[in-house]
Design a protein around this motif. Structure first.
Motif, PDB file in Angstrom:
ATOM      1  N   UNK A 239      24.364 -18.764   3.380  1.00  0.00           N
ATOM      2  CA  UNK A 239      24.795 -17.932   4.512  1.00  0.00           C
ATOM      3  C   UNK A 239      23.878 -18.091   5.735  1.00  0.00           C
ATOM      4  N   UNK A 240      23.506 -19.335   5.981  1.00  0.00           N
ATOM      5  CA  UNK A 240      22.620 -19.616   7.108  1.00  0.00           C
ATOM      6  C   UNK A 240      23.379 -19.644   8.436  1.00  0.00           C
ATOM      7  N   UNK A 241      24.703 -19.742   8.371  1.00  0.00           N
ATOM      8  CA  UNK A 241      25.568 -19.698   9.561  1.00  0.00           C
ATOM      9  C   UNK A 241      25.615 -21.004  10.352  1.00  0.00           C
ATOM     10  N   UNK A 242      24.946 -22.057   9.873  1.00  0.00           N
ATOM     11  CA  UNK A 242      24.933 -23.315  10.634  1.00  0.00           C
ATOM     12  C   UNK A 242      26.343 -23.888  10.783  1.00  0.00           C
TER      13      UNK A 242
ATOM     14  N   UNK B  69      25.527  -8.928   9.372  1.00  0.00           N
ATOM     15  CA  UNK B  69      25.667  -9.353   7.984  1.00  0.00           C
ATOM     16  C   UNK B  69      26.620 -10.549   7.889  1.00  0.00           C
ATOM     17  N   UNK B  70      26.259 -11.513   7.054  1.00  0.00           N
ATOM     18  CA  UNK B  70      27.134 -12.687   6.858  1.00  0.00           C
ATOM     19  C   UNK B  70      27.606 -12.697   5.414  1.00  0.00           C
ATOM     20  N   UNK B  71      28.896 -12.604   5.244  1.00  0.00           N
ATOM     21  CA  UNK B  71      29.437 -12.537   3.890  1.00  0.00           C
ATOM     22  C   UNK B  71      30.511 -13.579   3.651  1.00  0.00           C
ATOM     23  N   UNK B  72      31.602 -13.149   3.015  1.00  0.00           N
ATOM     24  CA  UNK B  72      32.668 -14.056   2.589  1.00  0.00           C
ATOM     25  C   UNK B  72      33.178 -14.942   3.730  1.00  0.00           C
TER      26      UNK B  72
ATOM     27  N   UNK C  75      31.967 -16.305   8.937  1.00  0.00           N
ATOM     28  CA  UNK C  75      31.415 -15.579   7.780  1.00  0.00           C
ATOM     29  C   UNK C  75      31.638 -14.103   8.067  1.00  0.00           C
ATOM     30  N   UNK C  76      32.482 -13.489   7.273  1.00  0.00           N
ATOM     31  CA  UNK C  76      32.912 -12.118   7.552  1.00  0.00           C
ATOM     32  C   UNK C  76      31.913 -11.107   6.991  1.00  0.00           C
TER      33      UNK C  76
END
Ligand code: SF4
Ligand code: SF4
Length: 181
Positions: A134-137, A69-72, A149-150
């Motif tokens: 929240x694509x994480x790039x 999961x990618x959050x705050x 991304x927590x």
């Protein structure tokens, strides 16, 4: 040409009796009762063993999210000296497809032994959580593992301006009001 009508299906006597006696309703209730009865003696993982609740008690207990999961967002600090790991390279901002990161920096003279070098130093960092997908790039582009991304999913705010996280919020996190009732 008029459309051919199909004759209504006749119910068998067994189906009529089943309906009259509400058999399907009682079958459904029995299934529900079976699940609820199980909750009385099967306590939920991590919950109060004396209180067999099987629904998530958010916000009393934080919901569990999957590992990926990618959050705050968070800006990590050096655990040894507490200094920012961000080198203000701007790579995260450049790679972001929706332009939701703004990195501010200045060039400062930094002494390294006898040498004095000019180095980029981070001044401000803005992360717009309302636009992020929240694509994480940005995390993948970061050369220092500073940006992360927590697993925190609590991003709701009372005002639109709260979506823009500044450097302090990104480094320290947000102090949420915890309701216990
Ligand atoms: S996760 Fe994706 S959309 Fe969000 S800031 Fe990073 S690059 Fe931009
Ligand atoms: S990519 Fe990493 S080091 Fe570079 S500006 Fe972004 S957060 Fe800082």
């Amino acid at each position: 040409m008029a459309a051919a009508t199909t004759p209504a299906k006749r119910r068998t006597l067994g189906q009529i009796i089943r309906r009259l006696l509400l058999i399907d309703l009682f079958k459904g209730l029995a299934l529900t009762f079976r699940y609820n009865a199980r909750a009385l003696y099967e306590p939920r993982d991590g919950g109060n063993p004396l209180q067999a609740i099987y629904t998530e008690q958010y916000p009393k207990e934080l919901a569990r999210v999957s590992e990926r999961f990618r959050g705050a967002p968070r800006l990590n600090l050096d655990p040894e000296n507490g200094a920012s790991l961000c080198i203000a390279c701007d790579l995260c901002a450049v790679v972001c497809p929706v332009d939701c990161i703004e990195v501010g920096s200045i060039r400062r003279e930094v002494r390294d032994g006898d040498k004095v070098n000019k180095k980029k130093v981070l001044t401000t960092f803005i992360f717009d959580t309302s636009r992020c997908m929240f694509c994480n790039l940005c995390v993948e582009a970061c050369p220092t593992d500073c940006l992360e991304l927590t697993q925190s999913f609590e991003l709701a705010v009372y005002h639109r301006s709260g979506f823009r996280w500044d450097r302090e919020m990104l480094e320290k996190g947000i102090n949420y009001v915890r309701y216990t009732k």
